[in-house]
Design an enzyme around this catalytic site. Sequence first.
Site, PDB file in Angstrom:
ATOM      1  N   ASP A 218      50.854  58.134   6.855  1.00 11.36           N
ATOM      2  CA  ASP A 218      50.723  56.681   6.734  1.00 11.36           C
ATOM      3  C   ASP A 218      51.499  56.260   5.493  1.00 11.36           C
ATOM      4  OD1 ASP A 218      49.628  53.929   6.867  1.00 11.36           O
ATOM      5  OD2 ASP A 218      48.276  54.822   8.329  1.00 11.36           O
ATOM      6  N   HIS A 292      53.681  51.781   9.354  1.00 16.24           N
ATOM      7  CA  HIS A 292      52.850  52.658   8.504  1.00 16.24           C
ATOM      8  C   HIS A 292      53.620  53.889   8.028  1.00 16.24           C
ATOM      9  CE1 HIS A 292      48.913  50.655   8.964  1.00 16.24           C
ATOM     10  NE2 HIS A 292      49.316  50.364  10.182  1.00 16.24           N
ATOM     11  N   GLU A 370      50.346  47.931  14.397  1.00 16.90           N
ATOM     12  CA  GLU A 370      50.561  47.052  13.233  1.00 16.90           C
ATOM     13  C   GLU A 370      51.970  47.163  12.653  1.00 16.90           C
ATOM     14  OE1 GLU A 370      46.020  46.876  11.539  1.00 16.90           O
ATOM     15  OE2 GLU A 370      47.258  48.512  10.795  1.00 16.90           O
TER      16      GLU A 370
HETATM   17  C1  ACM Z   1      44.441  50.608  13.701  1.00 15.39           C
HETATM   18  O1  ACM Z   1      43.261  50.456  13.330  1.00 15.39           O
HETATM   19  N1  ACM Z   1      45.417  49.978  13.059  1.00 15.39           N
HETATM   20  C2  ACM Z   1      44.783  51.461  14.809  1.00 15.39           C
END
Ligand code: ACM
Length: 652
Positions: A218, A292, A370
Site C-alpha cells: 500500500d 495505493h 480507490e
Molecule cells: C477498501 O476498503 N478500500 C477496499
Amino acid sequence: MKYILRILPFLFFALNISAQTIEGITETFANSESISSNEIAIIPEPVRLVKQTGHFILPHIITIQVGKSPELKQTVAFLKERLSIPTGYDVNVVNPPVANPTIKLIINEEEDTTLGNEGYHLTVGVKQVVIRANKPAGLFYGVQTLVQLLPKEIESKEEVKNIKWTAPCVDVTDYPRLGWRGLMFDVARHFFTKAEVKQYIDAMVRYKYNILHLHLADDEGWRIEIKGLPKLTEVGAWNVKRIGTFGDFIPPKADEPRNYGGFYTQEDIKELVAYAKDRFVDIMPEIDVPGHSLAAIASYPELSCTPDAVNYKVRSGEKIMDWSRGAPPLGLVDNTLCPANEKVYVFLDTVFSQIAKLFPFQYIHVGGDEVARNFWEKNDQVKELMKREGLKTIPDVQAYFEKRVEQIIVSKGKKFMAWDEVLEGGVSQSAAVMSWRNMQHGLDAANAGHEVVMTPTQYAYIDYMQADAITEPKVYASLRLSKSYEFDPVPEGANAKFIKGAQANLWTEQVFNIRQAEYMTWPRGFAIAESVWSPKEKKNWTNFFTRTEQHFKRLDIAETKYAPSVYDPIFNVKRSADRNLAISLSTEVEGLDMYYSFDNSFPDHFYPKYTTPLVPPIDAKVLKVITYRGKTPIGRMMNMPIEELEKRAGKR
Ligand code: ACM
C-alpha cells in the site's frame, strides 16, 4: 414440592438462553441432566448438537489414536498441546490401534456426503471421544469444537490446578455454510512480524476461519521481498514512525529517519504459508494496484506517469488524498502506477511470477480500489494510450489496466481477484470480485456470473469503531457487534452459486500493534465466523451474545485481547421543544443498568439509575455513565462532554 420439581427444568429452559440447539435442549431434558447454563458455548454454532447423559472426564494419561496422515500432524500437535499444558497430564499419540484410546481421530473410509471436506462428526461419550471426518480439515475443526467443550482453563498457557477437566457428553454433526471464511489482515499500513501473523492465525482457526488475506502493499509499505527488485524492500518497506491519529500526521521532514516498517523475506513467506496450511488456512496475497501504490513508486519512480515521482517518499500517515468530493478520491500526490507505461506491466509480471510461486492459493488479489485518477486525466502518455486503444473514459483506462493485469495473473496459472471498483469500467467474466462498498455490488457481480466474496463495510469492516468515538480509537465509521452479527453473506434472492463466502477486513491505519489488532478482531470475528459457518436459521443474537461472554473468559485465559465495547452505553441526543438537550441512553445487550453523574465524580450503582431521557444541569460539563449487571460494573466509565452532545444535537 413435586410440582416444583417437575416444572423446575422448564423454568431452567426459559432462563437458559445459551442452550445450544433445539435438539440439544430436548435431549437434555429427556435425560434430566443438570445443566450449567454456560457449559456448552460453541462459536460458531454447530449445525446439530444433541446433548447426551453424563460427562467425559479427561484421564491423567490421555491417549490420542490417529491414522497415518501427514496432514494430521498439526491437528494432533494442537490437541496434544491444548490438553497437556493446562492439565499437566500425559498425552500420548499412538498410531496403530490400541485398546480404549481416550480420543480417536478417524478419517472416514467411506465418505459421509453430508460432511463435505470440512465437516466432522464429534461424539463425546462418558469413556471416549471420537471425531470422524472425510478429510483432515474436518478433524481439525472437530478438535476445535472439543476444546470449546472443555472448561475455559483449557486455554491456559500454563498448568492450572484444581479444575475438573470434564466435557458434557454430546453428539455433534457440523459442517460450514460457506467455503470462503476469511479475515483480511493489512500488514502494509503497519507492519506485523511473522510471529504476530502466526499469532493472528492461531486465534482465527479456533473459530474455523480458513482464509487469511494478507494486504501486502500500500502507500505506507511494501512488505514482501521480490528478487531483482531490491528497492521495494530497501526503500518501500520503511517510513517515518509517527504515533497519534493516522491520516493527519505532519508531513515528515527530509532528515527524519525512515526506519519504521519491515517486510517478509521469501523464506518468511514460505514459513507463513506452511504454518497456515498446517492449520487448514490458505493465505491469499494482495498487491494493491494501480492505486495505493506509493511505496512501489517511491522505490521505482519510473512506474509513475508523473515526473515529480522522483521526489516521492513512502507515506508516513500524512494526508495524500482529498476525499471532500467523495469517491473516487483526488490524489494530492500521484500514488498510481502508470497504465500507459509498458515498464509497469514488466514490473507486475516479475512481482506476480514470484508471488504465484510463493503462495499456492488459487487466487491473487490485485486491489483496484480507490484509484485517484486525476493525474491520469492530464497526462499525455495516458491520452495517447486512450487514442491508441480507443478508450473513451478514464474508467476505461483502469479497465484496460485491469485486463492487462488479469492476463499476467492468468499466465501464472492463477485467478484474478479485485475490489468491486473494477466492475465500473468492465472486467473480464473470469475476474473474481471482493465486494466491499456494499452488498449490492456483490449481488450484481454474482448475477453477472462473477465469483464473489462478500466483505461489505456495513457488516464486515472490523477497522471501524465498535462503540462511541469518545472511547474508541477514532476511525471515520462505526460497526457495533450486533450489526456485524446481522451479516448474511448470501441473502434471499442472491445468486448463491457465485458467492464463494465472506470475510472481515482489518485495515490497520489506526492499528499500531498486535494487541490492538486483536481488540479490533474480537468479538466481531465471532459474529462473522458464525455468519459464514453456521446455518442461517440457527443465528440468534441473544444466544450468540451469551456464548460470546463465555468466549470472553476463554480469551482472557488465552491472553488474547478483545473489545468490551458491547457493554458501553449508547448515547442518543436531540433537542426538546425548549431547545434543551434530551439525552437518551441505551445498551446493545439486554439486562444492563446504567448509572450516571453530571458532577464530575465517578458513578457507581449507588448513583442515579438511567430510566428516562436526561437534561443536563445548566453548568454541567460532562456526563459520566457506567453500565452494571446487578451489582457488578461491566462497562467502561464513559466521559461524555456536554459540548460534544451539544454538537451532535445540532444548532440551538
Ligand atoms: C477498501 O476498503 N478500500 C477496499
